[in-house]
Structures are given as structure tokens and as C-alpha cells.
Design a protein around this motif. Structure first.
Motif, short mmCIF file in Angstrom:
data_model
loop_
_atom_site.label_atom_id
_atom_site.label_comp_id
_atom_site.label_asym_id
_atom_site.label_seq_id
_atom_site.Cartn_x
_atom_site.Cartn_y
_atom_site.Cartn_z
N ALA A 1 1.07 9.72 -5.60
CA ALA A 1 1.82 10.98 -5.03
C ALA A 1 2.78 11.45 -6.02
O ALA A 1 2.56 12.64 -6.42
N GLU A 2 3.57 10.67 -6.43
CA GLU A 2 4.60 11.06 -7.65
C GLU A 2 4.01 11.31 -8.88
O GLU A 2 4.28 12.56 -9.46
N TYR A 3 3.15 10.77 -9.26
CA TYR A 3 2.37 10.95 -10.74
C TYR A 3 1.46 12.39 -10.34
O TYR A 3 1.45 13.18 -11.28
N SER B 1 2.09 14.78 -8.46
CA SER B 1 3.14 15.98 -8.24
C SER B 1 3.58 16.35 -9.65
O SER B 1 3.75 17.46 -9.97
N ASP C 1 0.89 -1.30 0.07
CA ASP C 1 -0.08 -0.03 0.09
C ASP C 1 0.86 1.13 -0.04
O ASP C 1 0.57 2.21 -0.53
N ALA C 2 2.02 1.25 0.55
CA ALA C 2 2.87 2.50 0.86
C ALA C 2 3.60 2.69 -0.53
O ALA C 2 3.35 3.99 -1.24
N LEU C 3 3.76 1.36 -1.45
CA LEU C 3 4.27 1.95 -2.61
C LEU C 3 3.08 2.47 -3.70
O LEU C 3 3.38 3.44 -4.62
N LYS C 4 2.01 2.05 -3.52
CA LYS C 4 0.93 2.33 -4.37
C LYS C 4 0.87 3.65 -3.94
O LYS C 4 0.52 4.67 -4.70
N ASP C 5 0.87 4.25 -2.80
CA ASP C 5 0.32 5.70 -2.23
C ASP C 5 1.58 6.55 -2.87
O ASP C 5 1.17 7.80 -3.41
N SER C 6 2.75 6.18 -2.59
CA SER C 6 3.77 7.09 -3.43
C SER C 6 3.75 6.98 -4.72
O SER C 6 4.29 8.05 -5.42
N SER C 7 3.49 5.87 -5.46
CA SER C 7 3.38 6.03 -6.90
C SER C 7 2.24 7.13 -7.30
O SER C 7 2.38 7.83 -8.27
#
Length: 81
Positions: free
Chosen positions: A54-56, A58, A46-52
Motif C-alpha cells: 500500500a505504501e509503495y 501510494s 501478511d499485515a506488513l506485506k499488505d502495508s508495504s
């Protein structure tokens, strides 16, 4: 020339006719986006999903996309049946 063979798994997405559900859950664009997060590693946290996401987001915000518009679009339901 290196003649060593290197193999790696690849993900294939196959869409096929399925039985009609009595309670279908429509996909949202976010669901499609997250499929790309699992192309290399099929177990995505879930952390990787959330960071992906957020990066997109941004990246798009840096290029002039409105944050509220992004959120609305990213959570839009697909009308596939």
C-alpha cells in the motif's frame, strides 16, 4: 572511535539451476517486491506485506502512476524458466 563490533544477519538471495517442474508456478512482480520486506526480519506478517504494498503504491500514485496500471504491472507474471 568506537571499536565495539556490531553484527547483524544479512539476507542473501542465491539463484541457482533447479530441476524442471511439471507444474511451475510463475512468479509475479509482487513476489520480487515482497522479498525486500523480508530483508531485516525474515518472518514477515501478511499485515506488513499488505502495508508495504500500500505504501509503495501510494508513493507511485502520488507521482502520477495510474492505479489500474500499477495493479496490472504488479501482478504481471514473470516468464523466467
Amino acid at each position: 572511535m568506537n571499536k565495539q563490533k556490531n553484527y547483524r544477519p544479512i539476507q542473501l538471495s542465491i539463484w541457482y539451476p533447479a530441476m524442471v517442474s511439471q507444474n511451475p508456478e510463475p512468479m509475479i512482480y509482487k513476489d520480487y517486491f515482497l522479498l525486500s520486506a523480508a530483508e531485516i526480519d525474515f518472518e514477515v506478517s501478511d499485515a506488513l506485506k499488505d502495508s508495504s504494498i500500500a505504501e509503495y503504491k501510494s508513493l507511485l500514485l502520488q507521482n502520477g502512476v495510474n492505479g489500474n496500471s500499477f495493479d496490472k504491472w504488479f501482478n504481471t507474471q514473470d516468464d523466467c524458466r
